[in-house]
Design a protein around this motif. Structure first.
Motif, short mmCIF file in Angstrom:
data_model
loop_
_atom_site.label_atom_id
_atom_site.label_comp_id
_atom_site.label_asym_id
_atom_site.label_seq_id
_atom_site.Cartn_x
_atom_site.Cartn_y
_atom_site.Cartn_z
N VAL A 243 21.04 31.18 61.32
CA VAL A 243 21.54 30.48 62.51
C VAL A 243 21.06 30.70 63.60
CG1 VAL A 243 24.14 30.36 63.40
CG2 VAL A 243 23.89 30.36 61.03
N GLU A 244 20.63 31.96 64.08
CA GLU A 244 20.32 32.20 65.19
C GLU A 244 18.98 32.28 65.65
OE1 GLU A 244 21.97 36.07 65.72
OE2 GLU A 244 23.99 35.34 65.98
N VAL A 245 17.83 32.16 64.66
CA VAL A 245 16.45 32.15 64.96
C VAL A 245 16.10 30.70 65.67
CG1 VAL A 245 15.97 31.21 62.77
CG2 VAL A 245 14.32 32.83 64.20
N MET A 246 14.95 30.88 66.56
CA MET A 246 14.47 29.68 67.07
C MET A 246 13.61 28.99 66.04
SD MET A 246 13.43 30.55 71.03
CE MET A 246 12.30 31.73 70.56
N SER A 247 13.69 27.44 66.12
CA SER A 247 12.84 27.01 64.96
C SER A 247 13.13 25.43 65.37
CB SER A 247 13.17 27.42 63.74
OG SER A 247 12.28 26.83 62.63
N ALA A 248 12.02 24.74 64.46
CA ALA A 248 12.44 23.34 64.63
C ALA A 248 13.51 23.06 63.75
CB ALA A 248 11.07 22.62 64.01
N ARG A 249 14.36 21.94 64.27
CA ARG A 249 15.74 21.55 63.83
C ARG A 249 15.81 20.26 63.60
NH1 ARG A 249 18.20 26.54 61.79
NH2 ARG A 249 17.91 28.26 63.43
N THR A 250 16.73 19.85 62.50
CA THR A 250 17.15 18.36 62.42
C THR A 250 18.62 18.41 62.11
OG1 THR A 250 16.55 18.30 60.39
CG2 THR A 250 14.87 17.55 61.62
N ALA A 251 19.19 17.48 62.78
CA ALA A 251 20.67 17.40 62.36
C ALA A 251 21.27 15.78 62.32
CB ALA A 251 21.58 17.85 63.45
N VAL A 252 22.32 15.50 61.85
CA VAL A 252 22.89 14.27 61.91
C VAL A 252 24.28 14.23 62.34
CG1 VAL A 252 23.55 14.27 59.21
CG2 VAL A 252 23.45 12.04 60.45
N GLY A 253 25.03 13.43 62.98
CA GLY A 253 26.39 13.46 63.60
C GLY A 253 26.54 12.01 63.82
N HIS A 254 27.81 11.75 64.88
CA HIS A 254 28.19 10.61 65.09
C HIS A 254 28.93 10.77 66.44
CE1 HIS A 254 32.58 11.09 64.59
NE2 HIS A 254 32.57 11.74 63.50
N ASP A 255 29.18 9.70 67.12
CA ASP A 255 29.78 9.80 68.61
C ASP A 255 31.27 9.17 68.46
OD1 ASP A 255 29.35 7.04 68.50
OD2 ASP A 255 27.90 7.16 70.25
N VAL A 256 31.92 9.13 69.56
CA VAL A 256 33.12 8.36 69.39
C VAL A 256 33.38 6.96 68.95
CG1 VAL A 256 34.29 10.02 71.00
CG2 VAL A 256 33.36 7.84 71.64
N GLU A 257 32.20 6.27 69.21
CA GLU A 257 32.15 4.73 68.70
C GLU A 257 31.74 4.58 67.35
OE1 GLU A 257 29.66 2.46 71.31
OE2 GLU A 257 30.26 3.77 73.33
N GLY A 258 31.49 5.54 66.79
CA GLY A 258 31.24 5.40 65.27
C GLY A 258 29.67 5.26 65.12
N ARG A 259 28.86 5.45 66.13
CA ARG A 259 27.43 5.29 66.16
C ARG A 259 26.89 6.56 65.52
NH1 ARG A 259 25.67 3.52 72.12
NH2 ARG A 259 26.73 5.63 72.42
N LEU A 260 25.85 6.33 64.58
CA LEU A 260 25.23 7.65 63.97
C LEU A 260 24.17 8.17 65.05
CD1 LEU A 260 25.47 8.91 61.08
CD2 LEU A 260 23.41 7.90 60.61
#
Length: 584
Positions: A243-260
């Motif tokens: 969790v705490e190490v620096m590294s290249a990261r990818t993620a997926v989420g959404h905003d309040v409009e439902g856009r990915l």
């Protein structure tokens, strides 16, 4: 000597082929996989049950272990927006910390986002690994980035995987953060039971597994995730470091409009990049509501319009170069797809909209232009409109065939005559009174009348009646009169013949027939002729006998016998005794 040279040449080519094969086999991974960022040692996934995850979460969330959100269905252009950032994520009291990466906003995720298997369908089943660029080409992805975790040694996909409505892999209830899109168009983030994954009422059309739920309902949710996902068999420090190490990261989420929202940041483990706390805070500032962490480290890859747009952290075979890693699943943003993609096989998908073939309508081209009720009881609804049953016509199949026609489309002509009417379905003739036959061409036979000529006439002396009404006051005309005349003539001829035969039968018959008499007469005539012929022959014989009695006697003989008795001479001239007896 020549043979030795030839053998050495063969050995050289064999070694060369082996070298090429070995090089190809080593380069098939494209990188050394030296920047591996794994939350677990030896295996993947939390050993906690779904019930444990539910019970240990904050009371404010009740028993619901995941969040749902209606997806945006914005149909305008562009489909996706990609933004590159270079930001200082340090606080004012720290040395500036600059990071660079990409933020991708997808306006219509239900129709433009797909989870792809490595290299195409069946990639997970075959434990295939492939560059994100290559997998992106299989679906013409506008933007693609690496997705879920995988075994770097075997290539086996890890976690749950649903690709375009097809369940590729079921993790059997492993409790890791999930991202999915349901059939009803809702976005799902969080922890799922196996029953949730296998839901058939509202199934997942896309599903992928990550590690750590970064944001839940707009708040950082990392501590709760660590408690839920940390494997009980390993030390907490290992997961904490992840969790705490620096590294290249990818993620997926959404905003309040439902856009990915797709997130990618370049880095290298322990040297540059972001830890998950920083990722969560960064996404929260961008207005992200729910988000999960995906595979990172050397797997973090971002492809824009088919080309690599990120900085890989894995080393190539030659240490001075960096190479992208062959990974497992991929999140792909493509042109809008129709649901279903084939428009129910009755249309063509154009920019996410089904253009239906003639005769079909609706957003999925699944509805016929004509409605079944519109065709009534005598027709069937087809893409070409109402198809009427035999004997019916009209736009809604409510009209019977016009008089004189029958069959499919009412295009066959009836053959009924003498006022007969035909069945509009099969064309069978219904004859009026006084006629019968397949086409009502025959008039009732003499002595019968009425429908189907079943009624016998009741006239005296067996006289014929009217074939229609049965009336005995009937004057016959035309053909019937001629027929009756011919019948009478035939009857009279037959009666005369029978009378003559009876007369001949009553005449006295001779004992012998004419033929017998002719035979007898002929025989008698033959006998008479025979008798006459016999008598003629007898007479002729007698006549010849008389001539022989008067024979010639020479004179000298007569003279020589002068001295003898004259009695013999006398006998020559004297008649027979028989004749003399008649004389007196």
């Amino acid at each position: 000597m020549a043979a030795l040279v030839e053998n050495l040449r063969r050995i050289y080519f064999l070694l060369l082929c082996v070298g090429v094969w070995a090089t190809g086999s080593r380069d098939i991974r494209y990188s050394l996989d030296d920047d591996v960022l794994s939350p677990y040692t030896g295996s993947y996934g939390s050993s906690h049950s779904h019930r444990y995850v539910r019970d240990c979460q904050p009371i404010t969330h009740g028993n619901v272990t995941h969040e749902t959100w209606p997806a945006s269905n914005h149909s305008g252009s562009p489909v996706v927006e990609s933004k590159m950032f270079m930001s200082d994520i340090s606080t004012n009291s720290e040395t500036p910390k600059w990071v660079s990466g990409h933020i991708t906003v997808v306006h219509d995720p239900v129709r433009t986002v797909s989870v792809l298997e490595p290299g195409g369908p069946d990639g997970c089943e075959k434990s295939r690994r492939e560059l994100v660029e290559n997998t992106a080409r299989t679906r013409k992805c506008l933007i693609a980035q690496n997705g879920g975790y995988f075994d770097t040694l075997s290539g086996h996909c890890l976690g749950n995987v649903v690709s375009d409505g097809r369940l590729v892999q079921n993790s059997r209830g492993l409790q890791n953060a999930q991202f999915g899109i349901k059939k009803d168009g809702t976005l799902v983030f969080g922890y799922l039971s196996e029953e949730d994954v296998l839901d058939e009422v509202n199934p997942f059309v896309q599903l992928i597994s990550g590690v750590v739920w970064l944001l839940r309902a707009g708040e950082v949710y990392i501590n709760e995730s660590m408690q839920a996902e940390c494997d009980r068999t390993q030390e907490t420090g290992t997961f904490q470091r992840f969790v705490e190490v620096m590294s290249a990261r990818t993620a997926v989420g959404h905003d309040v409009e439902g856009r990915l929202i797709l997130f990618h940041v370049d880095g290298q483990t322990d040297r540059r990049g972001m830890n998950l706390w920083e990722v969560a805070e960064f996404l929260k500032k961008q207005g992200v509501v729910n988000a999960i962490n995906l595979d990172g480290g050397g797997s973090a890859t971002y492809v824009l319009n088919g080309s690599l747009a990120s900085l890989p952290s894995d080393h190539c075979v030659e240490a001075m170069w960096r190479c992208p890693r062959a990974v497992s699943t991929v999140l792909c943003v493509h042109e809008r797809l129709c649901q279903p993609e084939d428009c129910s096989q009755h249309g063509v998908c154009v920019d996410g909209q089904c253009e239906c073939q003639p005769g079909w309508t609706g957003p999925t081209c699944a509805n016929l232009t004509c409605q079944p009720a519109a065709c009534g009881d005598h027709g069937m609804c087809t893409p070409d409109g109402c198809v009427c049953d035999a004997g019916w016509m009209g736009a809604n199949c409510s009209q019977e065939c016009a008089a004189g026609f029958y069959g499919d489309g009412c295009n066959q002509m009836c053959t009924c005559v003498n006022g007969g009417s035909c069945d509009s379905v099969h064309g069978r003739c219904s004859c009026p009174a006084g006629f019968y036959g397949d086409s009502c061409e025959e008039e009732c036979p003499l002595g019968f009348y009425g429908l189907r000529c079943l009624q016998p006439c009741q006239c005296s002396d067996l006289c014929p009646c009217d074939p229609v009404t049965g009336s005995c006051n009937n004057t016959l005309h035309d053909q019937r009169n001629s027929s009756l005349h011919r019948a009478g003539h035939c009857l009279a001829t037959q009666m005369l013949k029978e009378w003559r035969e009876q007369e001949e039968a009553h005449k006295p018959r001779p004992h012998l027939s004419e033929q017998s008499w002719l035979v007898i007469t002929t025989v008698l005539a033959v006998l008479l002729l025979t008798s006459v012929t016999g008598n003629m022959i007898q007479v002729c014989r007698r006549f010849r006998g008389h001539l022989q009695e008067y024979s010639y006697v020479p004179l000298e003989e007569m003279n020589g016998r002068t001295g003898q008795s004259t009695q013999p001479l006398k006998s020559l001239f004297l008649p027979d005794d028989s004749d003399s007896q008649d004389s007196p």
